[in-house]
Scaffold this active site. Sequence first.
Site, PDB file in Angstrom:
ATOM      1  N   VAL A   1      67.226  29.783  48.082  1.00  0.00           N
ATOM      2  CA  VAL A   1      65.849  30.031  47.562  1.00  0.00           C
ATOM      3  C   VAL A   1      64.731  29.111  48.220  1.00  0.00           C
ATOM      4  O   VAL A   1      65.056  28.074  47.979  1.00  0.00           O
ATOM      5  CB  VAL A   1      65.811  30.391  46.158  1.00  0.00           C
ATOM      6  CG1 VAL A   1      64.001  30.403  45.628  1.00  0.00           C
ATOM      7  CG2 VAL A   1      66.644  31.316  45.559  1.00  0.00           C
TER       8      VAL A   1
ATOM      9  N   GLY B   1      63.332  23.727  47.968  1.00  0.00           N
ATOM     10  CA  GLY B   1      64.470  24.931  48.158  1.00  0.00           C
ATOM     11  C   GLY B   1      65.572  24.625  47.275  1.00  0.00           C
ATOM     12  O   GLY B   1      65.742  23.399  46.730  1.00  0.00           O
ATOM     13  N   LYS B   2      66.482  25.505  47.242  1.00  0.00           N
ATOM     14  CA  LYS B   2      67.673  25.147  46.574  1.00  0.00           C
ATOM     15  C   LYS B   2      68.818  26.243  46.918  1.00  0.00           C
ATOM     16  O   LYS B   2      68.377  27.591  47.388  1.00  0.00           O
ATOM     17  CB  LYS B   2      67.665  25.213  45.058  1.00  0.00           C
ATOM     18  CG  LYS B   2      68.975  24.564  44.217  1.00  0.00           C
ATOM     19  CD  LYS B   2      68.534  22.920  44.514  1.00  0.00           C
ATOM     20  CE  LYS B   2      69.427  22.539  43.472  1.00  0.00           C
ATOM     21  NZ  LYS B   2      68.894  20.932  43.229  1.00  0.00           N
ATOM     22  N   GLY B   3      70.045  25.999  47.035  1.00  0.00           N
ATOM     23  CA  GLY B   3      71.041  26.781  47.496  1.00  0.00           C
ATOM     24  C   GLY B   3      72.114  26.828  46.746  1.00  0.00           C
ATOM     25  O   GLY B   3      72.334  25.819  46.046  1.00  0.00           O
TER      26      GLY B   3
END
Length: 448
Positions: free
Chosen positions: A84, A129-131
């Site tokens: 994201v 962001g992050k995943g």
Amino acid sequence: MSKATIVAPSRQQFGSPVFDELGMERDPDNLYLQTIDAILHAAEILELPHHVQVILAQPKNEIMVHFPVRMDDGHHALFKGYRVQHNNALGPYKGGLRYHPEVGLDDVKTLAALMTMKCSLVRIPFGGGKGGIKCDPRGLSETELRRVTRRFVSAIASQIGPDVDIPAPDVGTNAQVMAWFADTYMNITRDKESVDAIGVVTGKPVEFGGSVGREKATGQGVIDVLAEMMPEVGLEMKSSSCSVLGFGNVGSWAAKLWAERGGKVLAVMDHTGAIYNDQGLDVFAVDEYVRQNRGVAGFEKTPHGADAITEEQFYQTQVDVFIPAALEQMITSEKAELIDCKLIAEAANAPTTPAGERLLLERGIEILPAILCSAGGVTVSYFEWIQNRSQVYWDAERVDEELNRHMVLAARRVQLARHRYNVDLRTAAYIAALDAIGKVYKLRGIFP
Ligand code: GLU
């Protein structure tokens, strides 16, 4: 931080008006909505223009992928991965990659939004962001973990890059995973010859483009913030006690650095159990033990001196500082009732539920918010990225010094906002973060 100025964030109705405008639900139990609501509450106090609030209420991109991986027994398993990208007004998206069985879109969205706030607060030129990959890394062999990582990178390679979006370690990932990540990207990216490609991820091993000091950076940032903020509540680290929830990378480093500065770590709890020593645990021995046994359970049987305690006893342990360094939302109102401390330093992302937070503030317990306390990791990630781009590598002293400078300035920004707006520390931290984002939107305008 005089107690008199603590203001518990109590809003009559949950959900900013922006929620209706965007057709978002008003579900007070949803972590993403809770987080955005708290950010927008701060934005209102700051009088952030409405259009910027609307932009921040949703991530720019939500990437979801499914990919097959051959397991060691020959069968193929299908994995689900997320990235994201919340906001990039200040620079490339930046944030960790987590491997956990409970990873889901809402959590990843929440953590991405928090990264936007975190990077802005410490004034590094990144967005948020992050995943994540929904998997249990403890149940995968090393070769399976490597194949899962490589397939995920190939699935999202066109949407990331050292100038676009830069992942890093998070829960369930480490420097080895980042090394496989970088290697895969460098093999498949269009510009294979570019020396910059290695900067696609941070948190890499030092031998392969990593920065010295990155591994301990999040824990060190917690201690830097505490050293700056504790005197405000009349505490000094060397004569104080703490307990630590979670003993992974962040918790173990925070505990060790706390002990190095002369403080006592009375209790530690992780997913396997809880241990206690009223004279202070030998956290270096606990660290060694956890590396071999994957948890603190059983440490009480070693000759280092500790008692096994229950979860309830752990939370009830009287300490000066409580450091949650595990997963999100662990401090519920039930836990908040039990906690016996003066200050909470949120080393994990979003460890406190809104109900837990209200209770703690009502009880006069200060909460140093995660976007401040846990920003040390991404700050040294930024240093790693600079080093990758310049091909000039720093020594440990420089990393420590620069990290401390960023953390201390961020802590002061939060204190300033708190006094100026007379709000709780979390709202103050959001205000300080949003201030920089608001200024950049004003200067840039909205394209076209
Ligand atoms: N996962 C870490 C965090 O939540 C580090 C992110 C990074 O270094 O980009 O802050």
